[in-house]
Write an enzyme that holds these catalytic residues in place. Structure first.
Site, mmCIF file in Angstrom:
data_model
loop_
_atom_site.group_PDB
_atom_site.id
_atom_site.type_symbol
_atom_site.label_atom_id
_atom_site.label_comp_id
_atom_site.label_asym_id
_atom_site.label_seq_id
_atom_site.Cartn_x
_atom_site.Cartn_y
_atom_site.Cartn_z
ATOM 1 N N GLU A 196 -31.366 35.809 25.879
ATOM 2 C CA GLU A 196 -31.104 37.203 26.261
ATOM 3 C C GLU A 196 -31.668 37.443 27.656
ATOM 4 O O GLU A 196 -32.698 36.874 28.009
ATOM 5 C CB GLU A 196 -31.752 38.153 25.241
ATOM 6 C CG GLU A 196 -31.618 39.636 25.534
ATOM 7 C CD GLU A 196 -30.169 40.077 25.672
ATOM 8 O OE1 GLU A 196 -29.825 40.570 26.773
ATOM 9 O OE2 GLU A 196 -29.390 39.916 24.710
ATOM 10 N N ASP A 220 -20.386 41.843 25.993
ATOM 11 C CA ASP A 220 -19.795 42.912 26.794
ATOM 12 C C ASP A 220 -18.307 42.628 26.982
ATOM 13 O O ASP A 220 -17.935 41.586 27.522
ATOM 14 C CB ASP A 220 -20.493 42.982 28.149
ATOM 15 C CG ASP A 220 -20.159 44.259 28.919
ATOM 16 O OD1 ASP A 220 -19.036 44.779 28.750
ATOM 17 O OD2 ASP A 220 -21.010 44.719 29.699
ATOM 18 N N LYS A 262 -12.372 47.172 31.811
ATOM 19 C CA LYS A 262 -11.425 47.302 32.917
ATOM 20 C C LYS A 262 -10.833 45.950 33.296
ATOM 21 O O LYS A 262 -11.541 44.942 33.361
ATOM 22 C CB LYS A 262 -12.120 47.925 34.128
ATOM 23 C CG LYS A 262 -12.570 49.369 33.912
ATOM 24 C CD LYS A 262 -13.224 49.927 35.155
ATOM 25 C CE LYS A 262 -13.677 51.371 34.935
ATOM 26 N NZ LYS A 262 -14.341 51.924 36.140
ATOM 27 N N ASP A 268 -16.331 44.141 18.408
ATOM 28 C CA ASP A 268 -15.799 45.384 17.847
ATOM 29 C C ASP A 268 -14.741 45.994 18.768
ATOM 30 O O ASP A 268 -14.392 47.160 18.620
ATOM 31 C CB ASP A 268 -16.923 46.390 17.586
ATOM 32 C CG ASP A 268 -17.661 46.780 18.859
ATOM 33 O OD1 ASP A 268 -17.477 46.087 19.893
ATOM 34 O OD2 ASP A 268 -18.420 47.762 18.836
ATOM 35 N N THR A 311 -25.269 45.056 11.707
ATOM 36 C CA THR A 311 -26.226 45.783 12.540
ATOM 37 C C THR A 311 -26.057 47.291 12.374
ATOM 38 O O THR A 311 -25.023 47.772 11.890
ATOM 39 C CB THR A 311 -26.033 45.419 14.017
ATOM 40 O OG1 THR A 311 -24.741 45.879 14.453
ATOM 41 C CG2 THR A 311 -26.125 43.911 14.234
ATOM 42 N N LYS A 312 -27.069 48.051 12.801
ATOM 43 C CA LYS A 312 -26.981 49.514 12.783
ATOM 44 C C LYS A 312 -25.803 49.983 13.634
ATOM 45 O O LYS A 312 -25.083 50.914 13.276
ATOM 46 C CB LYS A 312 -28.291 50.117 13.294
ATOM 47 C CG LYS A 312 -29.488 49.880 12.407
ATOM 48 C CD LYS A 312 -30.751 50.477 13.008
ATOM 49 C CE LYS A 312 -31.958 50.204 12.134
ATOM 50 N NZ LYS A 312 -33.218 50.738 12.725
ATOM 51 N N PHE A 313 -25.613 49.345 14.778
ATOM 52 C CA PHE A 313 -24.508 49.678 15.664
ATOM 53 C C PHE A 313 -23.171 49.461 14.960
ATOM 54 O O PHE A 313 -22.247 50.275 15.059
ATOM 55 C CB PHE A 313 -24.595 48.803 16.916
ATOM 56 C CG PHE A 313 -23.447 48.940 17.863
ATOM 57 C CD1 PHE A 313 -23.376 50.007 18.746
ATOM 58 C CD2 PHE A 313 -22.430 47.996 17.878
ATOM 59 C CE1 PHE A 313 -22.310 50.138 19.616
ATOM 60 C CE2 PHE A 313 -21.370 48.106 18.751
ATOM 61 C CZ PHE A 313 -21.305 49.191 19.621
ATOM 62 N N GLU A 314 -23.084 48.357 14.205
ATOM 63 C CA GLU A 314 -21.854 48.036 13.487
ATOM 64 C C GLU A 314 -21.605 49.033 12.360
ATOM 65 O O GLU A 314 -20.463 49.473 12.141
ATOM 66 C CB GLU A 314 -21.961 46.619 12.935
ATOM 67 C CG GLU A 314 -20.678 46.047 12.393
ATOM 68 C CD GLU A 314 -20.830 44.601 11.970
ATOM 69 O OE1 GLU A 314 -19.922 44.097 11.283
ATOM 70 O OE2 GLU A 314 -21.844 43.972 12.330
#
Length: 248
Positions: free
Chosen positions: A103, A153, A157, A189, A226-229
């Site tokens: 990371e 990421d 664009k 996602d 994940t929480k985001f998922e």
């Protein structure tokens, strides 16, 4: 192998603290935006105390995983672990495997190291460096059993698509690092990126899709949600997993 990444003092009218920078070699196009993270005295102390035990340096060169972990075990490498929640959970749940996370952003690296120390995990190491540099200089060929690229990421664009990490050239550079029979597991996602991933991998020599019908795979049990998922699922967003096996 445990030299602490560059930490520079900051002293100005707005903020006092430290800047910590990831390790990388110069290149023209990157899959991430380089930004030095400001950290506090307490966070610096965490790096000072945790890094010698868990951190690996790009500039230390090639590693021998069996020496790094003091044992022989299947190796899982994750590129871009974010804040580290899912990687931590996998290291806990799959104690029979060794894990290396890469990371570039200091807050996630510091948080994961702290949690790993608290959990007394001995099967987890981290690089705070450019993933391609680590793969090229540090990871031996035929050493990885499972390589994970989760929610990179998507660079939405069109003019930024060249920054997407999943490109044909990248795949062929990582292929020698996987063992024959090893798995390259991707998840996103963003449906256009999922389609891009599938196009790239379907054309990649030396790989086969483990899914012969839809192209996309059900989420394996080992990949935590994940929480985001979970938030995305509540909003009706999809998630696409792709599992490709190295065949030669």
């Amino acid at each position: 192998m445990s030299d602490i990444p560059q930490i520079l003092p900051v002293d100005d009218a707005d903020q006092q603290g430290f800047l910590i920078k990831p390790e990388f070699k110069p290149k023209s196009i990157r899959s991430f935006v380089i930004r030095a993270g400001r950290i506090t005295e307490g966070q610096k102390k965490a790096f000072d105390e945790c890094w010698p035990r868990i951190g690996l340096s790009l500039f230390a060169g090639a590693i021998n995983p069996s020496l790094v972990f003091s044992r022989e075990a299947p190796l899982v490498l994750e590129i871009g672990f974010g804040m580290g929640d899912s990687l931590l959970a996998m290291a806990r749940n799959e104690s029979d495997k060794n894990f290396i996370g890469i990371e570039v952003h200091p807050p996630g690296v510091g948080r994961l190291m702290n949690l790993a120390i608290q959990a007394e995990l001995s099967n987890l190491r981290v690089y705070m460096a450019d993933a391609m540099d680590v793969l090229e200089d540090c990871i031996p060929n035929e050493s990885i059993d499972r390589l994970q690229l989760y929610f990179p990421d998507p660079w939405h664009k069109k003019k930024h698509h060249k920054r997407r990490i999943l490109q044909a050239e990248f795949v062929q550079k990582l292929r020698p690092k996987l063992k024959t029979g090893g798995i390259f597991h991707m998840a996103t996602d963003w449906q256009p990126y999922a389609e891009h991933m599938l196009d790239v991998m379907d054309s990649a020599p030396g790989f086969r899709n483990t899914q012969q019908t839809s192209g996309y795979a059900p989420r394996p049990d080992y990949r935590p949600v994940t929480k985001f998922e979970k938030r995305g699922e509540r909003l009706g967003h999809g998630v696409w997993d792709l599992l490709f096996q190295k065949i030669n």
